[in-house]
Scaffold this motif. Sequence first.
Motif, PDB file in Angstrom:
ATOM      1  N   ASP A  20       0.551  -1.199  -0.226  1.00 54.93           N
ATOM      2  CA  ASP A  20      -0.150   0.082   0.071  1.00 54.93           C
ATOM      3  C   ASP A  20       1.114   1.348   0.385  1.00 54.93           C
ATOM      4  OD1 ASP A  20       1.321  -0.570   2.593  1.00 54.93           O
ATOM      5  OD2 ASP A  20      -1.184  -0.029   3.743  1.00 54.93           O
ATOM      6  N   SER A  21       1.959   1.553   0.341  1.00 55.74           N
ATOM      7  CA  SER A  21       2.878   2.550  -0.069  1.00 55.74           C
ATOM      8  C   SER A  21       3.440   2.473  -1.534  1.00 55.74           C
ATOM      9  CB  SER A  21       4.101   1.902   0.834  1.00 55.74           C
ATOM     10  OG  SER A  21       3.742   2.037   2.376  1.00 55.74           O
ATOM     11  N   GLY A  27       0.590  12.048  -2.589  1.00 57.63           N
ATOM     12  CA  GLY A  27      -0.213  12.348  -1.835  1.00 57.63           C
ATOM     13  C   GLY A  27      -1.420  12.809  -2.406  1.00 57.63           C
ATOM     14  N   HIS A  31      -4.317  10.290  -2.561  1.00 58.91           N
ATOM     15  CA  HIS A  31      -6.269  10.561  -1.684  1.00 58.91           C
ATOM     16  C   HIS A  31      -7.262  10.521  -2.893  1.00 58.91           C
ATOM     17  CE1 HIS A  31      -8.756  12.509   0.984  1.00 58.91           C
ATOM     18  NE2 HIS A  31      -8.961  13.686   0.301  1.00 58.91           N
ATOM     19  N   ASN A  34      -8.259   7.464  -3.648  1.00 58.59           N
ATOM     20  CA  ASN A  34      -8.461   6.672  -2.192  1.00 58.59           C
ATOM     21  C   ASN A  34      -9.995   7.210  -2.382  1.00 58.59           C
ATOM     22  OD1 ASN A  34      -6.388   4.695  -1.325  1.00 58.59           O
ATOM     23  ND2 ASN A  34      -5.647   6.561  -0.323  1.00 58.59           N
ATOM     24  N   GLU A  52      -8.214   0.959   5.524  1.00 59.07           N
ATOM     25  CA  GLU A  52      -7.209   1.751   5.920  1.00 59.07           C
ATOM     26  C   GLU A  52      -5.612   0.731   5.528  1.00 59.07           C
ATOM     27  OE1 GLU A  52      -5.938   5.084   5.560  1.00 59.07           O
ATOM     28  OE2 GLU A  52      -8.890   5.127   5.628  1.00 59.07           O
ATOM     29  N   LYS A  57      -0.738   4.086   0.800  1.00 62.49           N
ATOM     30  CA  LYS A  57      -0.132   6.005   1.608  1.00 62.49           C
ATOM     31  C   LYS A  57       0.812   6.658   0.938  1.00 62.49           C
ATOM     32  CE  LYS A  57      -2.625   2.471   5.196  1.00 62.49           C
ATOM     33  NZ  LYS A  57      -2.722   2.078   4.340  1.00 62.49           N
TER      34      LYS A  57
END
Length: 185
Positions: A20-21, A27, A31, A34, A52, A57
């Motif tokens: 997930d990184s 970012g 975002h 997501n 989550e 991320k």
Amino acid sequence: RSLSTYPQDDSSDSVRIDLDSNFRSRGEVLHFCNQVFRPLMQPDMGGVIYDEKAALKVGDDTFKGDSKVYQPEIIIATQNSEDMASMDIDNADELEARVVASRIKRLIAEEFQVSDKGADGRTLRPMKLSDVVILMRATTGHADKYISVLKDSGIPAYVAEEKGFFEREEIETVLSMLKIIDNPF
């Protein structure tokens, strides 16, 4: 086997590892992704709980620039047949490609700043055409029109891969081997 059945600790021989990184995207982009995927990816649609643990991320927080400048945008190319005919546009692919080409040219003309990772860390520099990638759900039957329109607009372009991921020979070979291992008879 469903993703949710894999343990997330060392209690078994099988362990779920969430990749997930993300180290390549800002970012703001993660975002946005997501926000799009969270309501779409549900247990009844794809067998995934987009919580989550699954959410993307930021893996690299060294990107430069004011986050307000880097908000994702959605550009809608409305397919009005009269307008398309007056602009001598034959189909939706050509319309989309023209809109994309126009946006790329505007960003280049405005010297839109991108965060570039060099030996001394990240710095801002004007965007180059080589910074642009256009992701498509399918290239077959669509990419040729994009390439033509982009080149006519003075933007060099090529298709990195004509085949889908699972249609590549090496992937088909690995999948065949896995089927044999799973059921040798």
